[in-house]
Write an enzyme that holds these catalytic residues in place. Sequence first.
Site, short mmCIF file in Angstrom:
data_model
loop_
_atom_site.label_atom_id
_atom_site.label_comp_id
_atom_site.label_asym_id
_atom_site.label_seq_id
_atom_site.Cartn_x
_atom_site.Cartn_y
_atom_site.Cartn_z
N TRP A 203 -59.28 -48.24 -43.84
CA TRP A 203 -60.48 -49.01 -43.47
C TRP A 203 -61.20 -49.42 -44.77
O TRP A 203 -61.40 -48.57 -45.65
CB TRP A 203 -61.38 -48.14 -42.60
CG TRP A 203 -62.65 -48.78 -42.17
CD1 TRP A 203 -62.81 -50.04 -41.65
CD2 TRP A 203 -63.97 -48.20 -42.20
NE1 TRP A 203 -64.13 -50.27 -41.35
CE2 TRP A 203 -64.86 -49.16 -41.68
CE3 TRP A 203 -64.47 -46.96 -42.60
CZ2 TRP A 203 -66.23 -48.92 -41.56
CZ3 TRP A 203 -65.82 -46.72 -42.48
CH2 TRP A 203 -66.69 -47.69 -41.96
N ASP A 284 -61.53 -38.55 -40.45
CA ASP A 284 -62.37 -39.63 -39.93
C ASP A 284 -61.91 -39.87 -38.50
O ASP A 284 -60.78 -40.31 -38.26
CB ASP A 284 -62.17 -40.90 -40.79
CG ASP A 284 -63.04 -42.05 -40.30
OD1 ASP A 284 -63.71 -41.89 -39.25
OD2 ASP A 284 -63.05 -43.10 -40.95
N LYS A 320 -67.24 -46.68 -30.77
CA LYS A 320 -66.20 -47.30 -29.95
C LYS A 320 -65.95 -46.57 -28.64
O LYS A 320 -65.94 -47.19 -27.58
CB LYS A 320 -64.91 -47.41 -30.76
CG LYS A 320 -65.12 -48.26 -32.01
CD LYS A 320 -64.85 -47.48 -33.27
CE LYS A 320 -65.79 -47.81 -34.39
NZ LYS A 320 -65.44 -48.90 -35.25
N1 KET Z 1 -63.95 -45.08 -39.61
C1 KET Z 1 -63.04 -46.02 -39.28
C2 KET Z 1 -61.59 -45.72 -39.50
C3 KET Z 1 -63.47 -47.25 -38.78
O1 KET Z 1 -62.57 -48.14 -38.46
C4 KET Z 1 -64.85 -47.50 -38.60
C5 KET Z 1 -65.30 -48.80 -38.11
C6 KET Z 1 -65.74 -46.47 -38.94
C7 KET Z 1 -65.26 -45.27 -39.44
C8 KET Z 1 -67.22 -46.56 -38.82
O2 KET Z 1 -67.74 -47.06 -37.67
P1 KET Z 1 -69.26 -46.77 -37.26
O3 KET Z 1 -69.68 -48.00 -36.58
O4 KET Z 1 -70.05 -46.51 -38.54
O5 KET Z 1 -69.23 -45.58 -36.39
N2 KET Z 1 -64.55 -49.80 -38.06
C9 KET Z 1 -64.83 -51.11 -37.47
C10 KET Z 1 -66.19 -51.68 -37.69
C11 KET Z 1 -66.61 -51.84 -39.13
O6 KET Z 1 -65.84 -52.26 -39.99
O7 KET Z 1 -67.79 -51.47 -39.38
C12 KET Z 1 -63.73 -52.09 -37.89
O8 KET Z 1 -62.88 -51.74 -38.71
O9 KET Z 1 -63.71 -53.20 -37.34
#
Ligand code: KET
Length: 474
Positions: A203, A284, A320
């Site tokens: 990511w 994660d 999510k």
């Molecule tokens: N870890 C991973 C692997 C991840 O894909 C995300 C978010 C997060 C943590 C953090 O998400 P949060 O909203 O802080 O709980 N991924 C998606 C959104 C982004 O990039 O912020 C994405 O990859 O689309």
Amino acid sequence: MPLKFSRFSIKTKNQSYHSPTLSPNKTNSRQKAKMRPELMSRTGHGSSSATDRRLNALLRHLSSSPSSMDAHDSISASPTSGFQNDSVFSHVVRGPEDPILGVTVAYNKDPSPVKLNLGVEKQSSSLLMTGKSRIKEYLPIVGLADFNKLSAKLIFGADSPAIRENRVTTVQCLSGTGSLRVGAEFLAKHYHQRTIYIPQPTWGNHPKIFTLAGLSVKSYRYYDPATRGLNFLGLLEDLGSAPSGAIVLLHACAHNPTGVDPTLDQWERIRQLMRSKGLLPFFDSAYQGFASGSLDADAQSVRMFVADSGECLAAQSYAKNMGLYGERVGALSIVCKTAVVASKVESQLKLVIRPMYSNPPIHGASIVAAILRDRNLYNEWTIELKAMADRIISMRHQLSDALRVRGTPGDWSHIIKQIGMFTFTGLNSKQVAFMTKEYHIYMTSDGRISMAGLSSKTVPHLADAIHAAVTSVV
Ligand code: KET
């Protein structure tokens, strides 16, 4: 040399405030009375000391400056006021859009009626408004106690010995990102080894989070573009040559962006290697429930590392799996060897959090706690999760069938094999740009598409675009 007094005025809507300032030979008695004695002594009556000369020079400068109060009959321009053309920030250069969140910015600007956003996943639970919190008090620095307990149970399992032995400290944080950042700041401050290994690719926010927290970031081989699967040997080699004690970032399930996860046997090999070298696992977990549709199955990797009594960190996101994206609700857990260590660690986590954002928001955490606490709501949630995971799997089959029907060149079996919300298509950045330009389809430039953004109605449009891209753009 005589000092001068004049007046400047600050004009507000209904009044003007007059203040004495410097102008020649106009000192009236009221102004004199208001003047401080030390200034009085210099208004023509005192001696001409070095200080006086400096003061006079300054006053001459002030009264001759073009932006002086005399000239404008108002307050002089400061470097940060609107009087000057140049901003004190004029050297600041425009930063680029985020490679993931910027996709939605571009999508929103596109007026096309057939536009399709496959950049960021979006799927919401209907339980969203459950547990509406009417209390608006501050939470403690570590967040809602019930939420923390239930979050630890969700990831480590209700019967986890580590929880029973009070060896786990859990703090509510700002979703997955905030949990990773708090964990990383804690490690940078208190852990002896400041190198973290992240998978290649990963990511896009991972390297930035860890670098800004003060860790040094290295990568380990993970994805093999040739097989569109796991480069297991490369992974073992790289972790095998990591310095003892190094931190290793592991995606608990549904690896983003590749959708490639180790099998349980491979996880076991990874665990043995990491434990033998004293590498510290930092999980994660942003997609628990989305990989298989089962919350327990998707936490297996984490639970293997806790079952061996070793230590680890885990960052959880409810963005999510509960559709609580904008509520920013997540948790950081640190599993320690003893309860005493865990409570000391928690006291230090508080010292990381307090100057960062003081304490976390209450609303999202109360929704999560309400769902996790109540058996009926919990069951309803798991049913919804399973339905969402199944829908993604069905989209994978539909897309793969649509490409087969079109005779699109290449092996597309990875669309079905990959796990979680994303398909790492293998399309290159030129093909992605072509699909956006010609078909108004938006995705990240690494060719990742969010299956949650697809429907039976839009699959044919996407398949047409992929077909055109691979047959006309190399
Ligand atoms: N870890 C991973 C692997 C991840 O894909 C995300 C978010 C997060 C943590 C953090 O998400 P949060 O909203 O802080 O709980 N991924 C998606 C959104 C982004 O990039 O912020 C994405 O990859 O689309």
